[in-house]
Structures are given as structure tokens and as C-alpha cells.
Design a protein around this motif. Sequence first.
Motif, PDB file in Angstrom:
ATOM      1  N   LEU A 101     -23.507-136.648-106.403  1.00 15.69           N
ATOM      2  CA  LEU A 101     -23.558-135.241-106.038  1.00 15.69           C
ATOM      3  C   LEU A 101     -23.381-134.320-107.238  1.00 15.69           C
ATOM      4  N   ALA A 102     -22.532-134.718-108.182  1.00 19.93           N
ATOM      5  CA  ALA A 102     -22.246-133.840-109.321  1.00 19.93           C
ATOM      6  C   ALA A 102     -21.506-134.632-110.388  1.00 19.93           C
ATOM      7  N   PRO A 103     -21.587-134.201-111.652  1.00 15.68           N
ATOM      8  CA  PRO A 103     -20.769-134.827-112.694  1.00 15.68           C
ATOM      9  C   PRO A 103     -19.310-134.439-112.509  1.00 15.68           C
ATOM     10  N   ILE A 151     -25.570-131.072 -98.209  1.00 16.19           N
ATOM     11  CA  ILE A 151     -24.491-130.917 -99.197  1.00 16.19           C
ATOM     12  C   ILE A 151     -25.054-130.821-100.608  1.00 16.19           C
ATOM     13  N   ARG A 152     -26.148-131.528-100.880  1.00 16.63           N
ATOM     14  CA  ARG A 152     -26.752-131.423-102.211  1.00 16.63           C
ATOM     15  C   ARG A 152     -27.320-130.029-102.438  1.00 16.63           C
ATOM     16  N   GLY A 153     -27.905-129.438-101.394  1.00 15.49           N
ATOM     17  CA  GLY A 153     -28.373-128.069-101.521  1.00 15.49           C
ATOM     18  C   GLY A 153     -27.218-127.086-101.637  1.00 15.49           C
ATOM     19  N   HIS A 154     -26.121-127.374-100.939  1.00  9.19           N
ATOM     20  CA  HIS A 154     -24.943-126.503-100.983  1.00  9.19           C
ATOM     21  C   HIS A 154     -24.299-126.514-102.375  1.00  9.19           C
ATOM     22  N   ILE A 155     -24.173-127.699-102.972  1.00 11.77           N
ATOM     23  CA  ILE A 155     -23.531-127.823-104.289  1.00 11.77           C
ATOM     24  C   ILE A 155     -24.449-127.321-105.402  1.00 11.77           C
ATOM     25  N   PRO A 202     -27.191-127.428-111.715  1.00 11.24           N
ATOM     26  CA  PRO A 202     -25.802-127.897-111.788  1.00 11.24           C
ATOM     27  C   PRO A 202     -24.971-127.344-110.634  1.00 11.24           C
ATOM     28  N   PRO A 203     -23.838-127.960-110.346  1.00  7.66           N
ATOM     29  CA  PRO A 203     -23.003-127.505-109.227  1.00  7.66           C
ATOM     30  C   PRO A 203     -22.528-126.072-109.430  1.00  7.66           C
ATOM     31  N   TYR A 204     -22.338-125.379-108.336  1.00  4.39           N
ATOM     32  CA  TYR A 204     -21.992-123.950-108.419  1.00  4.39           C
ATOM     33  C   TYR A 204     -20.682-123.706-109.145  1.00  4.39           C
ATOM     34  N   TRP A 205     -19.751-124.668-109.131  1.00  2.74           N
ATOM     35  CA  TRP A 205     -18.486-124.447-109.829  1.00  2.74           C
ATOM     36  C   TRP A 205     -18.625-124.587-111.347  1.00  2.74           C
TER      37      TRP A 205
END
Length: 309
Positions: free
Chosen positions: A156-158, A291-295, A298-301
Amino acid sequence: MLKDLEVFVAVVEAGNFSTAARELDVAVSSVTRRIDGLEAELGRPLFRRGTRRLVLTDAGQHFLGTARNVLLELTEARDFLSSSDAEPRGVLTIAAPSAFGRRHIAPAVRSFLMKYPHMKVDLQLSDKVIDLSVERVDLAIRIGRLTDGDLVATRLAPLRRLVCAAPAYLEKAGRPGTLRELVDHECLTVSSKPTPPGWWTFPGLNRGAPLPVSGRLQCDDTETLLDAAVAGLGVVHLASWLVGDCLHEGRLVSLFSSDDGNAVKDAPAIYAVRLPGRSHVTRARLFLEHIRGHIGDPPYWDRPLPRCA
């Protein structure tokens, strides 16, 4: 090959060739040829024959799980394609670590339920690592390096850890110019021993071992360490998914412009995992897409910080 698997599973469940043949509506000779061909292809017998009821060999017992999983995956895929225009419904069970789940999974679940009004979600938040072979969980969030090769994993993310401190702390103690200078600062550390992998660890420093940082506060809860850092008590080395909001709000400052220590091969990451044959694949895939579209990527954070004047 798929037909061979269907026949193999049917024989196991029926206990003999003749009963399986009746249930499949084929000749016994056809069932026998299928099993003989499958054993020849695998290079070992799957059944011990010569008894009234067939008995699986060790190889057959091991192969049975794989065969059932393949057939289940195929059935789920067919169901997904045939019902792609239908309204998704049913219960999806999701497990996630507490802090990450509250901050990032729960909001995604809320928007998921709004998008699919006939779906239900059982969201379980706990820092206990759930054994998916025992617990009936469709999808679990794992953070770190994966050690179970039987799981189907979606990255999902690094996982990035950042060295941060509050402006109030930096005004009082000064800003470290290099990573090595962290040993001279008040650092907020995790209390578990040994230090968890990746914490206060940076390539090229201290031979790959954690820097010997110290401070007046140790805690086994990362959110408590975050709150202490925001209050100006010291420097933290926390995941970007945890400190991202504080950085953008200016309550914390990232002390090093580059992502020191995270761009390494096989670095830990954030995954969604499931166990083949033990999850509702169609529902899990639906949430994975959401969830992949939500994150984001790169991830929103990890979105860029505003430039300082």
C-alpha cells in the motif's frame, strides 16, 4: 489442469472413484485417467490405493490445500466478473494496527461504506499480530517486513521514518546539523528491548546498528511519544504516516531534508495481506481498490511540505 484439480478434490471428498464419478456425472474410467495423469505430472502418488476408502499420501494431503485454494480463487474470480454490475454486499472483516487503523483505515472504511451501502465491515483494531490461518479475517494490515510467504500481499505504501522535533524544543536545544549529533540531544525512545528494526537506524552510521540515543522519556506507545515531541520534550524518530499531520501544521519540524535511512533495498512497507482460501476474495479486492485510491501514490501523508521562507 483445472479439471484435474476438480476431479482430485471430488475424489477426496467422496472417498472413492465411483462415488466421485457419479457426482461428476462421468465414467469411473475418466476419473481414474484424470488422477493417473495428475500423479504422473506431479511425479508422486496422491492416494494410497488398495483399501475400501482411498487415503491421501503426505504429498496428496499437502497438495489438497493448494488445489482447493486454486479452485476457490477461480470461483471467486468468476463470481466477481459475473456480478461486476451487481451491487456488492456481504460482510468484510479487516484487522489493522491500532494507531494506523484509527488514523488511516477507519476513514477509508467510512467512505467505503458510503460508496457501497449494502456492504458491512467488521473492523478490528489491535496491535496483536493476527494469525490468518486461525482467525477468520479477510484482510489484515501489516507494517514492516513480511515473514509469512503463504500470504497474498498488496503493498500500500512505503514505510518512512522521520527525525522530528517541535519548534519549541529546537529553539531551546538547537537544531542538530548531522544525524550523529542526535546522541547529544534529548531523544524520545521506544522502551522495548532490543530496539525494534529501523528505529534510530541510518545507512552508513554506527555499522547499521541503532544510534545510542537517550532521553528522559521511554514509552512503548508511539502516539505518546508523538504527543511528547509536540509538547517540546525532545526528538522523535517516527513513521511519516504518524507525524505527517503535525509536520504540515507546523507543530513538528523534519530535521533532515532527505529521507535518510529509508531508501534501501527490501525496505519495510505497509501491506494489506490475506490468506488464500480463507478470505472473501471479491470483497477483499473491492476494499483493496478503494484503500489504494484513498491512500494514493505517493501516500497523502507523504505529500510535500510547504517551503519555509
